[in-house]
Design a protein around this motif. Sequence first.
Motif, PDB file in Angstrom:
ATOM      1  N   SER A  99       0.847  -1.191   0.000  1.00  0.00           N
ATOM      2  CA  SER A  99       0.000   0.000   0.000  1.00  0.00           C
ATOM      3  C   SER A  99       0.885   1.244   0.000  1.00  0.00           C
ATOM      4  O   SER A  99       1.969   1.248   0.592  1.00  0.00           O
ATOM      5  CB  SER A  99      -0.907   0.006   1.227  1.00  0.00           C
ATOM      6  N   LEU A 100       0.425   2.286  -0.669  1.00  0.00           N
ATOM      7  CA  LEU A 100       1.192   3.536  -0.727  1.00  0.00           C
ATOM      8  C   LEU A 100       0.604   4.631   0.155  1.00  0.00           C
ATOM      9  O   LEU A 100       1.242   5.665   0.355  1.00  0.00           O
ATOM     10  CB  LEU A 100       1.286   4.028  -2.169  1.00  0.00           C
ATOM     11  N   CYS A 101      -0.597   4.436   0.662  1.00  0.00           N
ATOM     12  CA  CYS A 101      -1.177   5.441   1.564  1.00  0.00           C
ATOM     13  C   CYS A 101      -2.305   4.801   2.358  1.00  0.00           C
ATOM     14  O   CYS A 101      -2.762   3.695   2.046  1.00  0.00           O
ATOM     15  CB  CYS A 101      -1.697   6.649   0.784  1.00  0.00           C
ATOM     16  N   GLY A 102      -2.747   5.530   3.374  1.00  0.00           N
ATOM     17  CA  GLY A 102      -3.852   5.069   4.200  1.00  0.00           C
ATOM     18  C   GLY A 102      -4.541   6.243   4.855  1.00  0.00           C
ATOM     19  O   GLY A 102      -4.550   7.362   4.325  1.00  0.00           O
ATOM     20  N   GLU A 103      -5.098   6.014   6.020  1.00  0.00           N
ATOM     21  CA  GLU A 103      -5.902   7.041   6.687  1.00  0.00           C
ATOM     22  C   GLU A 103      -5.083   8.266   7.063  1.00  0.00           C
ATOM     23  O   GLU A 103      -5.550   9.412   6.902  1.00  0.00           O
ATOM     24  CB  GLU A 103      -6.544   6.446   7.945  1.00  0.00           C
ATOM     25  N   ALA A 109      -3.660  15.105   3.747  1.00  0.00           N
ATOM     26  CA  ALA A 109      -3.947  15.723   2.448  1.00  0.00           C
ATOM     27  C   ALA A 109      -5.225  16.546   2.513  1.00  0.00           C
ATOM     28  O   ALA A 109      -5.287  17.674   2.004  1.00  0.00           O
ATOM     29  CB  ALA A 109      -4.063  14.642   1.377  1.00  0.00           C
ATOM     30  N   LYS A 110      -6.239  15.988   3.138  1.00  0.00           N
ATOM     31  CA  LYS A 110      -7.515  16.700   3.277  1.00  0.00           C
ATOM     32  C   LYS A 110      -7.332  18.004   4.051  1.00  0.00           C
ATOM     33  O   LYS A 110      -7.918  19.041   3.707  1.00  0.00           O
ATOM     34  CB  LYS A 110      -8.523  15.791   3.972  1.00  0.00           C
ATOM     35  N   SER A 111      -6.481  17.978   5.080  1.00  0.00           N
ATOM     36  CA  SER A 111      -6.247  19.182   5.894  1.00  0.00           C
ATOM     37  C   SER A 111      -5.568  20.285   5.089  1.00  0.00           C
ATOM     38  O   SER A 111      -5.671  21.467   5.429  1.00  0.00           O
ATOM     39  CB  SER A 111      -5.398  18.830   7.117  1.00  0.00           C
ATOM     40  N   ARG A 112      -4.869  19.911   3.998  1.00  0.00           N
ATOM     41  CA  ARG A 112      -4.177  20.880   3.158  1.00  0.00           C
ATOM     42  C   ARG A 112      -5.014  21.323   1.953  1.00  0.00           C
ATOM     43  O   ARG A 112      -4.546  22.087   1.132  1.00  0.00           O
ATOM     44  CB  ARG A 112      -2.850  20.310   2.667  1.00  0.00           C
ATOM     45  N   GLY A 113      -6.227  20.824   1.854  1.00  0.00           N
ATOM     46  CA  GLY A 113      -7.085  21.222   0.751  1.00  0.00           C
ATOM     47  C   GLY A 113      -6.878  20.426  -0.518  1.00  0.00           C
ATOM     48  O   GLY A 113      -7.430  20.767  -1.575  1.00  0.00           O
ATOM     49  N   ILE A 114      -6.077  19.359  -0.454  1.00  0.00           N
ATOM     50  CA  ILE A 114      -5.902  18.478  -1.609  1.00  0.00           C
ATOM     51  C   ILE A 114      -7.238  17.802  -1.902  1.00  0.00           C
ATOM     52  O   ILE A 114      -7.991  17.450  -1.000  1.00  0.00           O
ATOM     53  CB  ILE A 114      -4.780  17.456  -1.335  1.00  0.00           C
ATOM     54  N   ALA A 115      -7.547  17.625  -3.195  1.00  0.00           N
ATOM     55  CA  ALA A 115      -8.904  17.243  -3.596  1.00  0.00           C
ATOM     56  C   ALA A 115      -9.081  15.752  -3.832  1.00  0.00           C
ATOM     57  O   ALA A 115     -10.137  15.338  -4.319  1.00  0.00           O
ATOM     58  CB  ALA A 115      -9.300  18.014  -4.852  1.00  0.00           C
ATOM     59  N   ARG A 124      -4.303   1.180   2.043  1.00  0.00           N
ATOM     60  CA  ARG A 124      -4.712   0.397   3.205  1.00  0.00           C
ATOM     61  C   ARG A 124      -5.650   1.247   4.060  1.00  0.00           C
ATOM     62  O   ARG A 124      -6.005   2.349   3.676  1.00  0.00           O
ATOM     63  CB  ARG A 124      -3.513  -0.102   3.992  1.00  0.00           C
ATOM     64  N   ASP A 125      -6.083   0.735   5.201  1.00  0.00           N
ATOM     65  CA  ASP A 125      -7.107   1.399   6.025  1.00  0.00           C
ATOM     66  C   ASP A 125      -8.385   1.579   5.214  1.00  0.00           C
ATOM     67  O   ASP A 125      -9.028   2.631   5.244  1.00  0.00           O
ATOM     68  CB  ASP A 125      -6.612   2.760   6.541  1.00  0.00           C
ATOM     69  N   HIS A 126      -8.764   0.523   4.504  1.00  0.00           N
ATOM     70  CA  HIS A 126      -9.913   0.610   3.609  1.00  0.00           C
ATOM     71  C   HIS A 126     -11.196   0.970   4.354  1.00  0.00           C
ATOM     72  O   HIS A 126     -12.002   1.781   3.860  1.00  0.00           O
ATOM     73  CB  HIS A 126     -10.103  -0.720   2.870  1.00  0.00           C
ATOM     74  N   ASP A 127     -11.415   0.385   5.516  1.00  0.00           N
ATOM     75  CA  ASP A 127     -12.654   0.659   6.252  1.00  0.00           C
ATOM     76  C   ASP A 127     -12.762   2.144   6.587  1.00  0.00           C
ATOM     77  O   ASP A 127     -13.846   2.739   6.479  1.00  0.00           O
ATOM     78  CB  ASP A 127     -12.710  -0.167   7.536  1.00  0.00           C
ATOM     79  N   GLU A 128     -11.651   2.739   6.988  1.00  0.00           N
ATOM     80  CA  GLU A 128     -11.669   4.161   7.337  1.00  0.00           C
ATOM     81  C   GLU A 128     -11.851   5.032   6.092  1.00  0.00           C
ATOM     82  O   GLU A 128     -12.669   5.967   6.070  1.00  0.00           O
ATOM     83  CB  GLU A 128     -10.378   4.547   8.066  1.00  0.00           C
ATOM     84  N   LEU A 129     -11.104   4.741   5.044  1.00  0.00           N
ATOM     85  CA  LEU A 129     -11.189   5.570   3.833  1.00  0.00           C
ATOM     86  C   LEU A 129     -12.544   5.431   3.156  1.00  0.00           C
ATOM     87  O   LEU A 129     -13.037   6.379   2.550  1.00  0.00           O
ATOM     88  CB  LEU A 129     -10.079   5.198   2.852  1.00  0.00           C
ATOM     89  N   SER A 130     -13.143   4.257   3.248  1.00  0.00           N
ATOM     90  CA  SER A 130     -14.447   4.064   2.621  1.00  0.00           C
ATOM     91  C   SER A 130     -15.539   4.868   3.313  1.00  0.00           C
ATOM     92  O   SER A 130     -16.595   5.114   2.731  1.00  0.00           O
ATOM     93  CB  SER A 130     -14.824   2.575   2.608  1.00  0.00           C
ATOM     94  N   SER A 131     -15.280   5.301   4.556  1.00  0.00           N
ATOM     95  CA  SER A 131     -16.271   6.095   5.289  1.00  0.00           C
ATOM     96  C   SER A 131     -16.064   7.595   5.115  1.00  0.00           C
ATOM     97  O   SER A 131     -16.889   8.388   5.572  1.00  0.00           O
ATOM     98  CB  SER A 131     -16.230   5.739   6.777  1.00  0.00           C
ATOM     99  N   PHE A 132     -14.967   8.000   4.446  1.00  0.00           N
ATOM    100  CA  PHE A 132     -14.736   9.427   4.200  1.00  0.00           C
ATOM    101  C   PHE A 132     -15.847   9.968   3.291  1.00  0.00           C
ATOM    102  O   PHE A 132     -16.145   9.384   2.255  1.00  0.00           O
ATOM    103  CB  PHE A 132     -13.391   9.643   3.518  1.00  0.00           C
ATOM    104  N   THR A 133     -16.431  11.086   3.683  1.00  0.00           N
ATOM    105  CA  THR A 133     -17.500  11.689   2.884  1.00  0.00           C
ATOM    106  C   THR A 133     -17.060  12.949   2.158  1.00  0.00           C
ATOM    107  O   THR A 133     -17.857  13.536   1.411  1.00  0.00           O
ATOM    108  CB  THR A 133     -18.703  12.025   3.777  1.00  0.00           C
ATOM    109  N   GLY A 146       2.821  -2.313   4.290  1.00  0.00           N
ATOM    110  CA  GLY A 146       3.222  -0.922   4.152  1.00  0.00           C
ATOM    111  C   GLY A 146       4.333  -0.715   3.132  1.00  0.00           C
ATOM    112  O   GLY A 146       4.992  -1.670   2.702  1.00  0.00           O
ATOM    113  N   PRO A 147       4.592   0.548   2.756  1.00  0.00           N
ATOM    114  CA  PRO A 147       5.565   0.855   1.704  1.00  0.00           C
ATOM    115  C   PRO A 147       6.975   1.101   2.242  1.00  0.00           C
ATOM    116  O   PRO A 147       7.185   1.314   3.432  1.00  0.00           O
ATOM    117  CB  PRO A 147       5.010   2.154   1.123  1.00  0.00           C
ATOM    118  N   TYR A 148       7.919   1.074   1.304  1.00  0.00           N
ATOM    119  CA  TYR A 148       9.271   1.573   1.564  1.00  0.00           C
ATOM    120  C   TYR A 148       9.290   3.073   1.308  1.00  0.00           C
ATOM    121  O   TYR A 148       8.347   3.638   0.743  1.00  0.00           O
ATOM    122  CB  TYR A 148      10.272   0.863   0.657  1.00  0.00           C
TER     123      TYR A 148
END
Length: 233
Positions: A99-103, A109-115, A124-133, A146-148
């Motif tokens: 995986s290259l990213c998670g929650e 990214a969201k806190s910085r205004g990335i879209a 990874r953290d699929h359950d958490e990301l799937s609940s993002f609205t 996890g990644p290197y």
Amino acid sequence: MKEGINMPVGCRIRKNFKRPDRKLIEAFKGIPVANIDDCMGRLAALDAGIRPVNHTPLLGTAFTVLCPAGDNLMFHKALDLAQPGDILVIACRGSMSRSLCGEIMSTYAKSRGIAGFIVDGCIRDHDELSSFTDFPVYARGVTPNGPYKNGPGEINFPVAIGNIVINPGDILVGDGDSVIVIKPEEAEELAKQAAAVHKKEEGQLEGIKTGKGFPRPFVDKTLAQIGVEYVDD
């Protein structure tokens, strides 16, 4: 180092690129991806392997990142370089090993205004990301591995993901179907065409719901042209 002179291909960062006017991007808001793709020869969508992780619509400017398989060093750097409204497009040759990213990275990214994120690989953290609205994420798969963080990689050079070439500054539109890639110089006319198709389809749906049917004269016309035989007449 000047661009074009001994550029270290495979390990380079471009901080600045031309972004389209926000009004041009917003012209696609609320238009289904399928309607836009119909106006682009039905050839502009990422392949079906890259799927939405949640139900948040995606709309913004491509900020491209090339990563080696299983490595997210340049992804982390992009988090600090991207501007509000940018969508991080992570090209890693479709690698499914890590995986290259998670929650945490998504929340930052969201806190910085990335879209949003589009990852041609795993999250990874699929359950958490799937609940993002309010933060769209697209990915090819899920793994907890996890990644290197060794690099190299590139930021803001053309990448290919989902069988589509994406350039920094391209307009990206995504919904539950897929993601469409739009060149800014084609966006104004395309938005008008796609809006017209959307309006037409809304009329067709209304006609079906109100009992007017679904007239499609092309069906019988084309069947006649290809010489169909009705065997029970």
